[in-house]
Design a protein around this motif. Sequence first.
Motif, PDB file in Angstrom:
ATOM      1  N   LEU A   1     -26.805 -12.593   1.739  1.00 27.96           N
ATOM      2  CA  LEU A   1     -26.652 -13.178   0.404  1.00 27.96           C
ATOM      3  C   LEU A   1     -26.555 -14.703   0.504  1.00 27.96           C
ATOM      4  CD1 LEU A   1     -26.214 -12.576  -2.626  1.00 27.96           C
ATOM      5  CD2 LEU A   1     -23.759 -12.532  -2.162  1.00 27.96           C
TER       6      LEU A   1
ATOM      7  N   ASP B   1     -34.912 -11.070 -10.182  1.00 29.02           N
ATOM      8  CA  ASP B   1     -33.602 -11.599  -9.836  1.00 29.02           C
ATOM      9  C   ASP B   1     -33.042 -12.429 -10.983  1.00 29.02           C
ATOM     10  OD1 ASP B   1     -34.670 -14.309  -9.614  1.00 29.02           O
ATOM     11  OD2 ASP B   1     -35.672 -13.520  -7.853  1.00 29.02           O
TER      12      ASP B   1
ATOM     13  N   SER C   1     -30.043  -6.408  -4.114  1.00 27.89           N
ATOM     14  CA  SER C   1     -31.023  -7.489  -4.198  1.00 27.89           C
ATOM     15  C   SER C   1     -32.242  -6.980  -4.965  1.00 27.89           C
ATOM     16  CB  SER C   1     -31.414  -8.001  -2.812  1.00 27.89           C
ATOM     17  OG  SER C   1     -32.473  -7.245  -2.279  1.00 27.89           O
TER      18      SER C   1
END
Length: 443
Positions: free
Chosen positions: A271, A120, A167
């Motif tokens: 989110l 991420d 994601s």
Amino acid sequence: MFTCPRCGREYSSVIPPFCVCGESLEIRYDYSAVDVRKWRRREKGVWRYKELLPPVRRIVSLREGGTPFIKAKIGEKLGFDVFIKDETRNPTGSFRDRLATVSVSYGLPYAGNGFIVASDGNAAASLAAYAARAGREAFVVVPKKVDKGKLAQMIAFGARIIRYGESVDECIEYAKELAKLNGLYDVTPENNVIGLEGQKTIAFELWEEVNPTHVIVPTGSGSNIYSIYKGFRELFELDLIGELPRLIAVQVDRCNPIAAEILGLKKNCGLTKALGLFVKEPVMKEGAVEAVKKSEGTAVIVGEDELDLGERMLAAEGIFAEYASAVVMPALLKLAEDGYFERGDRVVLVVTGSGLKGWSGERERFSIGGTKLEILRLLAEKEMYGYEIWASLERPLKYQAVYQHMRELEALGLVEVAFKRGRRVYYRLTEKGRRLLENLEAP
Ligand SMILES: [Zn+2]
């Protein structure tokens, strides 16, 4: 060489989380050979604990680990000792440097074509730095939404950036495929447990520093809390501690699959602005849940509206953390209010990543945005000279100011002189400028 405890299959390069027989693999060492007195004679950092790290031929290091350990002022108000493990002070600003030093050093002989990681953001920035240091290519698979500061690091270190999916979960399988197709060494912790060995050194340092009773850990994929758990379990195996500290996993209410399972609540997977905690289907969920249960810890869910509070509370201690790390403060308050702690407890907050990386929204406009961004966009279309740029800008600006912006953009290495025609100087984007723009423009 690592062997499956059930079927005896051997793994030497990429060590998956599970053996093909289904058993979860875990790297074990000869614990009888560990002599703690040796540790104390070595300098601080991940490799201080090399007997409990995978064997490597060459260490690729930027002096990661050995991070500051600070007594938090808030402990005085709460009535027990609170400490901050400041992982923002690693070379690239996050705890993932512990992973990168071990997995890049170990993977070097297998990484002729380069390394790859799904991340991420923090692990990608780390890998980019360590691969650069090792003189190897880094491929980083990151979701479309990623903190801009982390992207800036990846760009600066020259990583090949692949934007994929919403994601990080979706990036993990893709990285595995790309690794297979291109002969890359995959250091994603969900695909290769080698990096967890680096991350577990947080536990060794905490043991040397204070031997905590509780450790509060921001939890996204679960790999950090699981690594810390593994570290403490090894200390237990070495008879250096009598019991494990209670491990506390913190998630945000918008995305809480691990905490929801521990607490028996309804799961959310949306989110959050704490992007590092936006992991919808954490592959290491079982490991994280085990870490909490076996250590008799718990989980805490923090509200989205508490992230700024967390940032301010850490700032009051002198630490600028990203939202994904700032969750530890509201979590501490919640548990303290519930009477979870007692006098004499030694509670550690693991602050995993720097706030400088969370450069998005208003922070982005502040840093490189507004007029500069507009100029970059114009130059992405075609080469232009000063007056032309000035005339094309949407916002009225003094002519001189355009030249100031051009000088600054040139100094940042984002634009360069393309050619001169008469007295006109034409500018164009550099490769770095193009990549920056592409990544800023991505949805
Ligand atoms: Zn097996």
